[in-house]
Design an enzyme around this catalytic site. Structure first.
Site, mmCIF file in Angstrom:
data_model
loop_
_atom_site.group_PDB
_atom_site.id
_atom_site.type_symbol
_atom_site.label_atom_id
_atom_site.label_comp_id
_atom_site.label_asym_id
_atom_site.label_seq_id
_atom_site.Cartn_x
_atom_site.Cartn_y
_atom_site.Cartn_z
ATOM 1 N N GLU A 49 36.489 -27.540 -3.590
ATOM 2 C CA GLU A 49 36.206 -28.153 -4.885
ATOM 3 C C GLU A 49 34.716 -28.473 -5.037
ATOM 4 O O GLU A 49 34.140 -28.291 -6.108
ATOM 5 C CB GLU A 49 37.028 -29.437 -4.978
ATOM 6 C CG GLU A 49 37.218 -29.945 -6.359
ATOM 7 C CD GLU A 49 38.156 -31.129 -6.398
ATOM 8 O OE1 GLU A 49 37.980 -31.950 -7.300
ATOM 9 O OE2 GLU A 49 39.048 -31.229 -5.532
ATOM 10 N N ASP B 269 40.554 -25.629 -11.648
ATOM 11 C CA ASP B 269 39.163 -25.535 -12.119
ATOM 12 C C ASP B 269 38.988 -24.275 -12.965
ATOM 13 O O ASP B 269 37.869 -23.866 -13.235
ATOM 14 C CB ASP B 269 38.196 -25.527 -10.927
ATOM 15 C CG ASP B 269 38.356 -24.273 -10.091
ATOM 16 O OD1 ASP B 269 39.509 -23.801 -9.971
ATOM 17 O OD2 ASP B 269 37.366 -23.755 -9.539
ATOM 18 N N ASN C 112 57.812 -20.044 -0.378
ATOM 19 C CA ASN C 112 57.396 -20.120 -1.765
ATOM 20 C C ASN C 112 57.879 -21.429 -2.384
ATOM 21 O O ASN C 112 59.037 -21.810 -2.213
ATOM 22 C CB ASN C 112 57.994 -18.914 -2.491
ATOM 23 C CG ASN C 112 57.816 -19.016 -3.983
ATOM 24 O OD1 ASN C 112 58.726 -19.417 -4.689
ATOM 25 N ND2 ASN C 112 56.657 -18.673 -4.458
ATOM 26 N N LYS D 9 43.503 -12.215 -14.757
ATOM 27 C CA LYS D 9 43.736 -11.068 -15.665
ATOM 28 C C LYS D 9 44.988 -11.305 -16.502
ATOM 29 O O LYS D 9 46.019 -11.720 -15.980
ATOM 30 C CB LYS D 9 43.904 -9.772 -14.859
ATOM 31 C CG LYS D 9 42.611 -9.337 -14.168
ATOM 32 C CD LYS D 9 42.822 -8.064 -13.377
ATOM 33 C CE LYS D 9 41.510 -7.653 -12.720
ATOM 34 N NZ LYS D 9 41.720 -6.735 -11.604
ATOM 35 N N ASP E 23 46.756 -20.441 -7.763
ATOM 36 C CA ASP E 23 46.052 -19.194 -8.067
ATOM 37 C C ASP E 23 46.052 -18.965 -9.582
ATOM 38 O O ASP E 23 47.113 -18.903 -10.187
ATOM 39 C CB ASP E 23 46.776 -18.043 -7.361
ATOM 40 C CG ASP E 23 45.951 -16.767 -7.339
ATOM 41 O OD1 ASP E 23 45.224 -16.519 -8.321
ATOM 42 O OD2 ASP E 23 46.033 -16.036 -6.348
#
Length: 251
Positions: free
Chosen positions: A233, A193, A134, A161, A157
């Site tokens: 992309e 994006d 990580n 939500k 990411d």
């Protein structure tokens, strides 16, 4: 970490009151069962011991914190950490374009790292090392204060939500940690994006007083911020997504 290698955190993990950076996003992940091809496995077995390491090597074992990057790369050079390198398309191209800069690519998924390892092998690129783990753990546990010339975070990411927003990698705590690890003049370069996440990233980066947003066209920077366009992309752009790019300099 990149849509090409989505980082999935488990719920209910994350608050780290013991850190000076306050909240840091969750650091435990759902494992993805993605078997390596035979060629990838052979390359992994041959090169990983030399070019790769786990983020969480137990204390006292070789590679204990902080990381001795001079020994690992065999030289002293400006150091860039890319968090969430996916399969390493950008990592490879940017490292090849800047042979005088050392790059550490961090990714949770073994398959992405294996793809990058195969590309490093095929292209004989000498200035990339890989860490499986990580990104927050790597910055916190392995990188000393003021040791980095750049941090790159491309297409993290977005956790779209609202109830998952706390799992997003780019939070005030993470940005504060990055600011601490960067040398004065060092660069934080992020891209997304996802419009909602772009707004969040911009606000969080601008809120840290150690960062000033820069226009790479008009300011000379210690590392390149020219990213290659990845397949992911291109697809996103064809679907009508706009990529937002952020470049901050540590003052």
């Amino acid at each position: 970490m990149g849509h090409h290698g989505r980082m999935h955190a488990q719920p209910g993990v994350g608050l780290r009151p013991d850190t000076p950076w306050g909240y840091l996003p969750a650091t435990s992940f759902r494992s993805r069962r993605s078997a390596l091809s035979e060629a990838q496995r052979k390359t992994w077995e041959r090169l990983w011991p030399q070019l790769g390491r786990q983020a969480d090597t137990p204390p006292g074992e070789p590679g204990d914190a902080p990381l001795d990057t001079h020994a690992w790369f065999g030289r002293s050079a400006p150091l860039v950490v890319e968090i969430g390198c996916g399969s390493g398309t950008s990592t490879l191209a940017m490292a090849q374009a800047e042979p005088d800069i050392d790059v550490i690519a961090v990714e949770i998924y073994r398959r992405g790292l294996a793809q990058l390892l195969c590309a490093i092998d095929a292209e004989q690129v000498g200035n990339i090392r890989l860490i499986r783990g990580n990104g927050v753990d790597v910055l916190r546990d392995l990188m000393p204060s003021q040791s980095l010339t750049g941090v790159r975070i491309f297409f993290p990411d977005p956790w779209p939500k609202a109830r998952h927003h706390k799992r997003r990698l780019i939070q005030p705590g993470t940005v504060s940690l990055i600011a601490d690890r960067l040398l004065p003049g060092g660069v934080l370069h992020a891209a997304t994006d996802h419009p909602g996440y772009a707004e969040h990233i911009g606000a969080v980066g601008d809120a840290d007083s150690r960062f000033v947003r820069v226009d790479p066209e008009s300011e000379s920077l210690p590392i390149s911020v020219s990213r290659p366009t990845t397949k992911y992309e291109t697809k996103a752009q064809e679907a009508g997504s706009t990529v937002c790019e952020f470049v901050w300099k540590r003052i």
